[in-house]
Write a protein that holds these residues in place. Structure first.
Motif, mmCIF file in Angstrom:
data_model
loop_
_atom_site.group_PDB
_atom_site.id
_atom_site.type_symbol
_atom_site.label_atom_id
_atom_site.label_comp_id
_atom_site.label_asym_id
_atom_site.label_seq_id
_atom_site.Cartn_x
_atom_site.Cartn_y
_atom_site.Cartn_z
ATOM 1 N N PRO A 252 70.534 45.377 43.556
ATOM 2 C CA PRO A 252 71.941 45.135 43.060
ATOM 3 C C PRO A 252 72.785 45.755 43.883
ATOM 4 O O PRO A 252 74.104 45.325 44.085
ATOM 5 N N ASN A 253 72.562 46.769 44.796
ATOM 6 C CA ASN A 253 73.625 47.613 45.322
ATOM 7 C C ASN A 253 73.927 47.014 46.671
ATOM 8 O O ASN A 253 74.741 47.200 47.482
ATOM 9 N N ASP A 254 72.878 45.874 46.934
ATOM 10 C CA ASP A 254 73.197 45.084 48.306
ATOM 11 C C ASP A 254 73.979 43.855 48.472
ATOM 12 O O ASP A 254 73.986 43.120 49.487
ATOM 13 N N LEU A 275 66.303 39.188 40.405
ATOM 14 C CA LEU A 275 67.046 40.499 40.553
ATOM 15 C C LEU A 275 66.676 41.590 39.818
ATOM 16 O O LEU A 275 66.979 41.753 38.621
ATOM 17 N N PRO A 276 65.744 42.473 40.357
ATOM 18 C CA PRO A 276 65.024 43.491 39.484
ATOM 19 C C PRO A 276 66.188 44.334 38.943
ATOM 20 O O PRO A 276 67.081 44.919 39.637
ATOM 21 N N VAL A 277 65.968 44.873 37.758
ATOM 22 C CA VAL A 277 66.845 46.031 37.200
ATOM 23 C C VAL A 277 65.911 47.191 37.014
ATOM 24 O O VAL A 277 66.493 48.145 36.929
ATOM 25 N N GLN A 278 64.697 46.887 36.484
ATOM 26 C CA GLN A 278 63.677 47.908 36.187
ATOM 27 C C GLN A 278 63.578 48.432 34.841
ATOM 28 O O GLN A 278 62.447 48.730 34.075
ATOM 29 N N ALA A 279 64.940 48.887 34.365
ATOM 30 C CA ALA A 279 65.058 49.526 33.154
ATOM 31 C C ALA A 279 66.419 49.425 32.418
ATOM 32 O O ALA A 279 67.222 49.055 33.360
ATOM 33 N N GLY A 280 66.718 49.407 31.315
ATOM 34 C CA GLY A 280 67.948 49.292 30.392
ATOM 35 C C GLY A 280 68.833 50.650 30.392
ATOM 36 O O GLY A 280 70.056 50.605 29.943
ATOM 37 N N SER A 281 68.209 51.606 30.663
ATOM 38 C CA SER A 281 68.489 52.647 30.216
ATOM 39 C C SER A 281 69.162 53.639 31.466
ATOM 40 O O SER A 281 68.646 53.538 32.524
ATOM 41 N N ASP A 282 70.506 54.196 31.391
ATOM 42 C CA ASP A 282 70.927 54.573 32.563
ATOM 43 C C ASP A 282 70.537 56.007 32.965
ATOM 44 O O ASP A 282 70.260 56.257 34.038
ATOM 45 N N LEU A 301 75.570 40.224 37.505
ATOM 46 C CA LEU A 301 75.082 38.862 37.011
ATOM 47 C C LEU A 301 76.184 38.044 36.631
ATOM 48 O O LEU A 301 76.216 36.869 36.748
ATOM 49 N N GLU A 302 77.112 38.602 35.960
ATOM 50 C CA GLU A 302 78.336 37.820 35.352
ATOM 51 C C GLU A 302 79.007 36.991 36.436
ATOM 52 O O GLU A 302 79.341 36.033 36.510
ATOM 53 N N GLN A 303 79.363 37.669 37.731
ATOM 54 C CA GLN A 303 79.852 37.356 38.917
ATOM 55 C C GLN A 303 78.863 36.186 39.546
ATOM 56 O O GLN A 303 79.432 35.336 39.875
ATOM 57 N N MET A 304 77.715 36.235 39.530
ATOM 58 C CA MET A 304 76.792 35.429 39.949
ATOM 59 C C MET A 304 76.978 34.014 39.006
ATOM 60 O O MET A 304 76.993 32.974 39.415
#
Ligand code: 5AD
Ligand code: SF4
Length: 457
Positions: A252-254, A275-282, A301-304
């Motif tokens: 996500p950061n790239d 696009l892996p996120v791995q987890a939903g908790s910050d 994802l919204e931008q995508m």
């Protein structure tokens, strides 16, 4: 472990056939193909399916548990009950070779060669020594020497992988990749464009650009101007016969505005994003050293979806990261509910030796992980099924990848990477053709359709 010791062949007698057995990710599939091409260049040929090979290359993956154990049992199976002459020569390649090379040499005397993912261009040399009875290991990690030393591509298939970037500098605390694949490197622009041309000349109609952090690819183009992955995609899209471009796996950061815009502007870039996120908790994401939040991921994802409204989304999840509470896990479920993935992969956390998370407090009991994985997968399956159901009645382009089991049956992929089955008369379809198929039925993992027209290339 078997009593067979390397090598199988008497000194001086080289193996004639080989088989590369791939485990793990698409990058291993790419490496496996290139190792095959090197062995072809040494006068070996791929063993026909169902026949024993003289040389077996186990191209291993180390990302999750038991990969190494599986390799030892595979080796045992290949050599069990066989005489020295009948057992194959064995090479262990890939990330287990990189991480546990010495251990493999000690534990498995029937292994002739251990070769890391950055060293397989030296396979011919190693094979020469192995044939003379030497056991050889090479797990050096030179940045990029490998690609320059490999022979030209000559595979034939409608779909091709092209590794553009390797390694990772992100050091997520659970992940072994930065240790097995090394630091992030981008292959040179001109080499990649040339390789893409060769792949298309040998029949590829779809190219998937690969990298552990593929969207971190960057480099100067032929004119010396700095390019990101979008620049590379735009250049490759100019190849007339190439019809589809995909890329994986992203971080996500790239993402750059240019890459997001490319999804709106480059027709050949397919509407599918892994696009892996791995987890939903910050809190968990922070402990994972992901350097992004759940909210930041959702905004991306919204931008995508703004750039490409029909974008199909895919991701990776880890359940049971050390310290993950029930409430934190439920944040992952909420994120899944929000995104509605077309497809996603989920895994139980697996401590990898040498990674920071392996020694963190509060490792999660296996029963808890099992329960969480089941609950997560139920939601993912629900959404995947809903995505497939929603395509019923749509007509889409399908790139034919292979024949089905029955006469006249074919399998291809939709733009959204769904497997599409359909039937056609012999003169209506061939490997590599792009056809239009109306989706009529949906299953959990594939859809079925009716051929409507063939599309001129
Ligand atoms: N345990 C479980 N899953 C892991 N992955 C990477 N490392 C681990 C681990 N130690 C998963 C991540 C990654 C995918 C390729 O494998 O979800 O995106
Ligand atoms: Fe592993 Fe994280 Fe790098 Fe992906 S970004 S390869 S999960 S360290």
């Amino acid at each position: 472990m078997s009593k067979i010791t390397a090598p199988k062949t008497p000194p001086g007698q080289a193996p004639k056939t080989y088989r590369v057995k791939n485990f793990g990710c698409q990058m291993n599939v790419y490496d496996g193909e290139r190792m095959g091409e090197m062995l072809d260049g040494q006068g070996l040929s791929a063993a026909p399916e169902g026949e024993d090979a003289d040389l077996v290359v186990l191209n291993t993956c180390h990302i999750r548990e038991r990969a190494a154990e599986k390799i030892y049992s595979d080796i045992g199976r290949m050599t069990k009950g066989k005489t020295q002459e009948k057992a194959p020569m064995i090479a262990v390649a890939g990330c287990v070779a990189q991480a546990e090379g010495e251990e493999i040499m000690k534990r498995a005397p029937s292994v002739s060669m251990v070769v890391g993912p950055q060293a397989y261009h030296r396979l011919p040399d190693m094979l020469g020594k192995a044939v003379q009875g030497e056991r050889v290991a090479d797990t050096d990690m030179p940045a990029i020497a490998k690609f320059a030393a490999l022979p030209a591509r000559k595979r034939r298939s409608p779909t091709a992988f092209l590794t553009v970037q390797e390694g990772c500098d992100k050091f997520c605390t659970y992940c072994v990749v930065p240790y097995t694949r090394g630091a992030e490197i981008s292959r040179p622009f001109d080499d990649l464009v040339a390789e893409a041309h060769t792949l298309v000349e040998t029949g590829a109609r779809e190219i998937t650009l690969l990298g552990q952090n593929v969207n971190a690819w960057s480099g100067p183009d032929g004119a010396g101007a700095h390019q990101g992955l979008d620049g590379l995609i735009r250049e490759i899209a100019k190849i007339p016969e190439l019809q589809r471009i995909r890329y994986m796996t992203s971080h996500p950061n790239d993402f750059t505005p240019g890459l997001i815009a490319a999804h709106a502007e480059v027709d050949k870039l397919m509407p599918y994003l892994h696009l892996p996120v791995q987890a939903g908790s910050d809190r968990v994401l922070k402990a994972m050293n992901r350097n992004h939040t759940a909210g930041g991921y959702l905004r991306l994802l919204e931008q995508m979806r703004e750039a490409r409204p029909d974008m199909a989304l895919s991701g990776d999840f880890i359940v049971g990261f050390p310290g993950e509470t029930e409430a934190e896990f439920e944040e992952t479920l909420q994120l899944v509910d929000e995104v509605r993935y077309a497809q996603a992969y989920s895994f139980k956390y697996s401590p990898r030796p040498g990674t920071p998370a392996a020694t963190m407090d509060n490792q999660i009991p296996i029963e808890v992980m099992d329960d969480r994985l089941q609950r997560l997968q139920a939601r993912i399956n629900r959404d995947q099924r809903a995505f497939n159901d929603a395509s019923i009645g749509k007509t889409c382009d399908v790139l034919i990848e292979r024949k089905g089991k029955h006469d006249g049956q074919w399998l291809g992929k939709s733009p959204w990477l769904q497997s599409v089955w359909f039937e056609a008369e012999p003169d209506q379809a061939a490997l590599g053709d792009m056809v239009r198929v109306e989706i009529a039925e949906a299953g959990p993992n594939s859809v079925q359709g009716v051929l409507r027209e063939t599309v001129a290339v």
